[in-house]
Design a protein around this motif. Structure first.
Motif, PDB file in Angstrom:
ATOM      1  N   GLU A 170       0.849  -1.188   0.000  1.00 31.54           N
ATOM      2  CA  GLU A 170       0.000   0.000   0.000  1.00 31.54           C
ATOM      3  C   GLU A 170       0.887   1.241   0.000  1.00 31.54           C
ATOM      4  OE1 GLU A 170      -2.082  -0.551   3.687  1.00 31.54           O
ATOM      5  OE2 GLU A 170      -0.754   0.834   4.713  1.00 31.54           O
ATOM      6  N   PRO A 194      -9.912 -12.096  -7.810  1.00 36.76           N
ATOM      7  CA  PRO A 194     -10.124 -12.414  -6.391  1.00 36.76           C
ATOM      8  C   PRO A 194      -9.736 -13.845  -6.024  1.00 36.76           C
ATOM      9  CG  PRO A 194     -12.055 -11.340  -7.321  1.00 36.76           C
ATOM     10  CD  PRO A 194     -11.158 -11.660  -8.472  1.00 36.76           C
ATOM     11  N   PHE A 195      -9.587 -14.726  -7.025  1.00 40.09           N
ATOM     12  CA  PHE A 195      -9.252 -16.128  -6.727  1.00 40.09           C
ATOM     13  C   PHE A 195      -7.850 -16.472  -7.229  1.00 40.09           C
ATOM     14  CE2 PHE A 195     -13.996 -16.471  -7.911  1.00 40.09           C
ATOM     15  CZ  PHE A 195     -14.380 -15.974  -6.685  1.00 40.09           C
TER      16      PHE A 195
ATOM     17  N   ARG B  58       4.720 -12.645  -1.591  1.00 41.82           N
ATOM     18  CA  ARG B  58       3.627 -12.463  -0.647  1.00 41.82           C
ATOM     19  C   ARG B  58       3.909 -11.179   0.125  1.00 41.82           C
ATOM     20  NH1 ARG B  58       2.153 -15.881  -3.513  1.00 41.82           N
ATOM     21  NH2 ARG B  58       1.290 -17.928  -3.027  1.00 41.82           N
ATOM     22  N   ALA B  59       2.940 -10.725   0.889  1.00 40.03           N
ATOM     23  CA  ALA B  59       3.148  -9.512   1.680  1.00 40.03           C
ATOM     24  C   ALA B  59       2.352  -9.617   2.971  1.00 40.03           C
ATOM     25  CB  ALA B  59       2.702  -8.288   0.893  1.00 40.03           C
ATOM     26  N   THR B 143      -7.334 -20.227  -3.078  1.00 36.20           N
ATOM     27  CA  THR B 143      -7.019 -18.854  -2.677  1.00 36.20           C
ATOM     28  C   THR B 143      -8.196 -17.962  -3.018  1.00 36.20           C
ATOM     29  OG1 THR B 143      -4.669 -19.182  -3.114  1.00 36.20           O
ATOM     30  CG2 THR B 143      -5.449 -16.902  -3.064  1.00 36.20           C
ATOM     31  N   VAL B 144      -8.616 -17.167  -2.058  1.00 33.74           N
ATOM     32  CA  VAL B 144      -9.609 -16.122  -2.330  1.00 33.74           C
ATOM     33  C   VAL B 144      -9.110 -14.852  -1.649  1.00 33.74           C
ATOM     34  CG1 VAL B 144     -11.583 -17.690  -2.562  1.00 33.74           C
ATOM     35  CG2 VAL B 144     -11.042 -16.714  -0.342  1.00 33.74           C
ATOM     36  N   ARG B 145      -9.668 -13.742  -2.078  1.00 34.42           N
ATOM     37  CA  ARG B 145      -9.210 -12.462  -1.550  1.00 34.42           C
ATOM     38  C   ARG B 145     -10.411 -11.615  -1.116  1.00 34.42           C
ATOM     39  NH1 ARG B 145      -3.979 -11.117  -3.408  1.00 34.42           N
ATOM     40  NH2 ARG B 145      -3.057 -12.736  -4.703  1.00 34.42           N
ATOM     41  N   PHE B 146     -10.187 -10.846  -0.089  1.00 32.14           N
ATOM     42  CA  PHE B 146     -11.216  -9.905   0.370  1.00 32.14           C
ATOM     43  C   PHE B 146     -10.714  -8.486   0.158  1.00 32.14           C
ATOM     44  CE2 PHE B 146     -12.015 -13.590   3.267  1.00 32.14           C
ATOM     45  CZ  PHE B 146     -13.244 -13.943   2.738  1.00 32.14           C
ATOM     46  N   ASP B 147     -11.580  -7.631  -0.392  1.00 33.34           N
ATOM     47  CA  ASP B 147     -11.187  -6.242  -0.640  1.00 33.34           C
ATOM     48  C   ASP B 147     -11.438  -5.416   0.618  1.00 33.34           C
ATOM     49  OD1 ASP B 147     -11.361  -7.613  -2.989  1.00 33.34           O
ATOM     50  OD2 ASP B 147     -12.473  -6.109  -4.089  1.00 33.34           O
ATOM     51  N   THR B 253      -2.142  -5.884   2.907  1.00 34.45           N
ATOM     52  CA  THR B 253      -2.014  -4.460   3.209  1.00 34.45           C
ATOM     53  C   THR B 253      -3.085  -4.177   4.246  1.00 34.45           C
ATOM     54  OG1 THR B 253      -3.619  -3.681   1.585  1.00 34.45           O
ATOM     55  CG2 THR B 253      -1.356  -3.973   0.812  1.00 34.45           C
ATOM     56  N   ARG B 254      -3.182  -2.908   4.657  1.00 32.64           N
ATOM     57  CA  ARG B 254      -4.189  -2.604   5.676  1.00 32.64           C
ATOM     58  C   ARG B 254      -5.601  -2.743   5.127  1.00 32.64           C
ATOM     59  NH1 ARG B 254      -2.116   2.905   8.321  1.00 32.64           N
ATOM     60  NH2 ARG B 254      -1.135   3.126   6.297  1.00 32.64           N
ATOM     61  N   ASP B 255      -5.739  -2.779   3.785  1.00 33.96           N
ATOM     62  CA  ASP B 255      -7.090  -2.799   3.230  1.00 33.96           C
ATOM     63  C   ASP B 255      -7.313  -3.968   2.257  1.00 33.96           C
ATOM     64  OD1 ASP B 255      -9.663  -1.696   3.090  1.00 33.96           O
ATOM     65  OD2 ASP B 255      -9.198  -0.673   1.209  1.00 33.96           O
ATOM     66  N   ARG B 256      -6.445  -4.947   2.288  1.00 31.85           N
ATOM     67  CA  ARG B 256      -6.627  -6.102   1.416  1.00 31.85           C
ATOM     68  C   ARG B 256      -6.209  -7.360   2.175  1.00 31.85           C
ATOM     69  NH1 ARG B 256      -9.140  -2.915  -0.974  1.00 31.85           N
ATOM     70  NH2 ARG B 256      -9.075  -2.356  -3.182  1.00 31.85           N
ATOM     71  N   ARG B 258      -5.709 -11.659   2.129  1.00 28.43           N
ATOM     72  CA  ARG B 258      -5.497 -12.858   1.321  1.00 28.43           C
ATOM     73  C   ARG B 258      -5.871 -14.080   2.150  1.00 28.43           C
ATOM     74  NH1 ARG B 258      -1.568 -14.439  -2.756  1.00 28.43           N
ATOM     75  NH2 ARG B 258      -1.497 -16.708  -2.747  1.00 28.43           N
ATOM     76  N   ASP B 260      -5.609 -18.050   1.879  1.00 22.19           N
ATOM     77  CA  ASP B 260      -5.242 -19.343   1.299  1.00 22.19           C
ATOM     78  C   ASP B 260      -5.910 -20.386   2.185  1.00 22.19           C
ATOM     79  OD1 ASP B 260      -3.521 -18.659  -0.896  1.00 22.19           O
ATOM     80  OD2 ASP B 260      -2.013 -18.060   0.558  1.00 22.19           O
ATOM     81  N   SER B 286     -16.879 -16.143  -0.542  1.00 21.59           N
ATOM     82  CA  SER B 286     -15.938 -15.033  -0.337  1.00 21.59           C
ATOM     83  C   SER B 286     -16.399 -13.784  -1.073  1.00 21.59           C
ATOM     84  CB  SER B 286     -14.535 -15.427  -0.795  1.00 21.59           C
ATOM     85  OG  SER B 286     -14.492 -15.646  -2.189  1.00 21.59           O
TER      86      SER B 286
END
Lengths: 307, 355
Positions: A170, A194-195, B58-59, B143-147, B253-256, B258, B260, B286
């Motif tokens: 960020e 997203p996946f 990765r982060a 793997t899925v991600r949340f915004d 990050t603070r707003d994303r 991950r 797994d 998700s």
């Protein structure tokens, strides 16, 4: 508008010795032209005689600019009135007979203006990236930069590249700049972002905290450089943003998708913003920008005091 | 290395969940999830299968981790990619060679973010239903991600009332005879147990799991390991098969966020489609979660004068807020000690029934 800021108001190609060129920084109109030796000059785009725009005039062989209304002629460096042709005299004019001059600096294919004519020039930026363009966007400068941080796809397109909503880093401060890195995908059919576990490319954005001038670096996951670009947004009249940009596609680009970036224009900077998409764009990376700007500004002030 | 035995278990006086309701409420409403950055923790950065010779990136809180396997097959976690010419200075999170502490357990590569000397295997959370050596088939992993920010994702998870509404088409709606929520915590974990009587059957179990009844008895447990931002979600369904999900929320990050995930459905018969379909439900679920947590997230980025309103069913979420904030405050004071053991087998706490 702060005085001691250097704004990239034009690309070198846009300024000629044939025709004056009008830009603005906020509500300040500016006329730019080139003297015969190539030096760029900048004055307030307002004749002190009857307030006509000097950019409607012409450039004389001497390099001075002549107002198109009554022919008043001004020296580009000092702004001093040098001639009123109808007076047919050699008289000298008092020092107050002058147009307001601004600081000018040209490097790396950009012409930068400082509203303070006495400000020390900025450092040279190296070589000019070969591709370039200009867009004027009906979006306020600060909002333009915030959108660049939150969703660059609203502002730019990179050939064959899709920006994902996911960040590798960020916004943070690095050497006085606001820096972030976004994961990207190739625009070919692919697993939805997203996946997706690993993204093949990333876009690093390094932004000047005041001007918003941004260096964009597109790299693949092996850190091969694919594209570099500079975007220079400048606040214009009526809160529009004038964007000058320069870019270069890296000659060595491993992989088919990266090679295909060479077909057609690799970078487009949009003239129009999708207002509906912008309205629902949620602030994310941009929300930390002001805090970082304040931190950088406070430190700069402190350093100035020590100096 | 930190020794758990050096640190006394949480005493009543240290418990941030105070008995004073006004103080508790004030802490709940001072929730600033974007400001929380917990270190001295293992983060499940990648499935083991995803890490090979080519570095993957990765982060955690924007701090880069490059993971790859050396010639001996051991995972290396480095701060900089070998080809990165723009790499900045080394941080305090890595050793002289720029490497983070790293280990493999439960089929994950865990990277330590914190003081390298404090990294210890006993700080890896206990996940009773994942094989320690990994090896789950790929169809159970994804793997899925949340915004949104990771603590919001976890607050969302520990409040299962939301599932009856935004995931009703997967796990069933709110129709049931009764619902109880119990919450347990220590300084490093929070555990929520939700018991539903005669709840409408999860559609995914009806469609693919062979459940023919209209109602089922449900006991769902969410246990969050606070520092690692990792949760286990264990559900017992009768009739129906148990659901065994590991749900890490790595704050990239603070707003994303991950995720797994690993959904171990090896307890389900091989002939039952549920074994293969249920892990894939994460793709749908998700996105449903993200549709709410993504617009929520920016609304928690700045201090807010108006208080959130709460129902008795929000007890777990409220306590999660307070515990996370307390841990962050403790770390801000320079106290990174683990006061409770996160690696002790939690089978009894979550009521895990071994197959």
């Amino acid at each position: 508008m702060s005085e001691a800021i250097w704004w990239a108001v034009a690309r070198s190609e846009e300024i000629s010795a044939e025709k004056p060129f009008n830009v603005d920084i906020g509500d300040q109109p500016i006329v730019l032209w080139r003297e015969t030796d190539g030096t760029v000059r900048a004055l307030e785009d307002r004749c002190p005689h009857r307030r006509a725009p000097l950019s409607l005039g012409c450039i004389l062989g001497s390099g001075a600019i002549q107002c198109g209304y009554h022919g008043w002629t001004f020296d580009g460096e000092s702004g001093q009135l040098v001639d009123i042709p109808n007076l047919k005299s050699e008289r000298k004019y008092p020092p107050v007979y002058k147009a307001k001059p601004f600081g000018v600096h040209e490097s790396a294919g950009f012409v930068r203006i400082c509203l303070d004519a006495k400000a020390p020039p900025p450092a040279d930026d190296g070589y000019a990236l070969p591709l370039s363009g200009t867009s004027t966007v009906a979006l306020e400068h600060g909002q333009y930069i915030a959108a660049l941080f939150d969703d660059p796809s609203l502002l730019i397109s990179i050939k064959g590249v899709r920006f994902s909503p996911y960040l590798l880093a960020e916004l943070c401060e690095q050497e006085g700049q606001l820096v972030m890195e976004r994961s990207c995908q190739w625009a070919s059919p692919h697993w939805p972002a997203p996946f997706t576990s690993d993204f093949p490319i990333s876009l690093r954005i390094a932004t000047d905290p005041v001007t918003g001038e941004s260096d964009l670096t597109l790299r693949d996951d092996e850190f091969n450089l694919l594209l570099q670009a500079t975007l220079a947004p400048v606040p214009g009249a009526r809160q529009v943003t004038q964007v000058r940009w320069r870019a270069m596609l890296s000659p060595e680009r491993p992989g088919l998708a990266a090679k295909a970036m060479g077909l057609g224009a690799p970078l487009r900077v949009h003239d129009h913003i999708d207002g509906a998409a912008l309205r629902v764009l949620k602030p994310s990376a941009s929300i930390h920008a002001d805090d970082l700007r304040e931190k950088i500004a406070a430190r700069t002030d402190q350093q100035d005091e020590v100096a | 290395m930190l020794e758990i035995s050096d640190n006394p278990a949480t005493s009543a006086n240290d418990d941030p969940i105070t008995s004073d309701p006004r103080q508790f409420s004030a802490k709940v409403n001072a929730w600033m999830p974007h400001e929380i950055m917990l270190t001295d923790a293992w983060f499940p950065l990648a499935h083991s299968f995803a890490v090979d010779k080519k570095p993957v990136r990765r982060a955690v809180y924007s701090q880069p981790f490059y993971l790859w396997r050396g010639s001996d097959g051991q995972v290396i976690a480095a701060e900089n990619h070998p080809n990165d010419t723009l790499a900045g200075a080394k941080s305090e999170y890595t050793d002289e060679s720029g490497h983070y502490p790293v280990l493999e357990k439960y089929g994950y590569v865990w990277g330590w973010l914190g003081t390298p000397e404090n990294a210890a295997p006993e700080h890896v959370p206990s996940i009773p239903y994942l094989p320690e050596d990994g090896g789950l088939p790929l169809h159970m992993l994804g793997t899925v991600r949340f915004d949104c920010c990771a603590p919001l994702s976890l607050e969302n998870l520990i409040d299962l009332t939301h599932a009856d509404f935004i995931h009703a088409d997967v796990v069933g709606d709110e129709k049931m005879d009764s619902e109880t929520v119990e919450v347990f915590h220590d300084s490093e974990t929070i555990t929520m147990v939700r018991t539903c009587v005669n709840k409408s059957v999860a559609p995914i179990m009806k469609m693919f799991g062979g459940v023919r009844d209209d109602v089922q008895q449900v006991r769902q447990v969410i246990r969050i390991y606070l520092r690692s931002h990792a949760a286990i979600a264990y559900g017992r369904f009768s009739p129906g098969d148990n659901v065994q999900l590991f749900h890490p929320c790595v704050p990239e990050t603070r707003d994303r966020t991950r995720l797994d995930y690993a959904m171990n459905t090896s307890n389900v018969k091989k002939s039952n489609l549920f074994r293969y379909i249920m892990p894939k439900a994460s793709y749908k679920v998700s996105r449903q979660d993200s549709s709410m947590t993504s617009p929520q997230s920016p609304r928690y980025m700045r201090p807010e004068k108006r208080k959130d309103l709460h129902s008795p069913l929000d007890e777990a979420g409220q306590k999660y807020r307070v515990l996370m904030t307390a841990l962050a405050e403790r770390q801000a004071r320079g106290d990174f000690a683990y006061r409770d053991d996160v690696s002790a087998d939690c089978s009894d706490i979550i009521g895990y029934e071994k197959a």
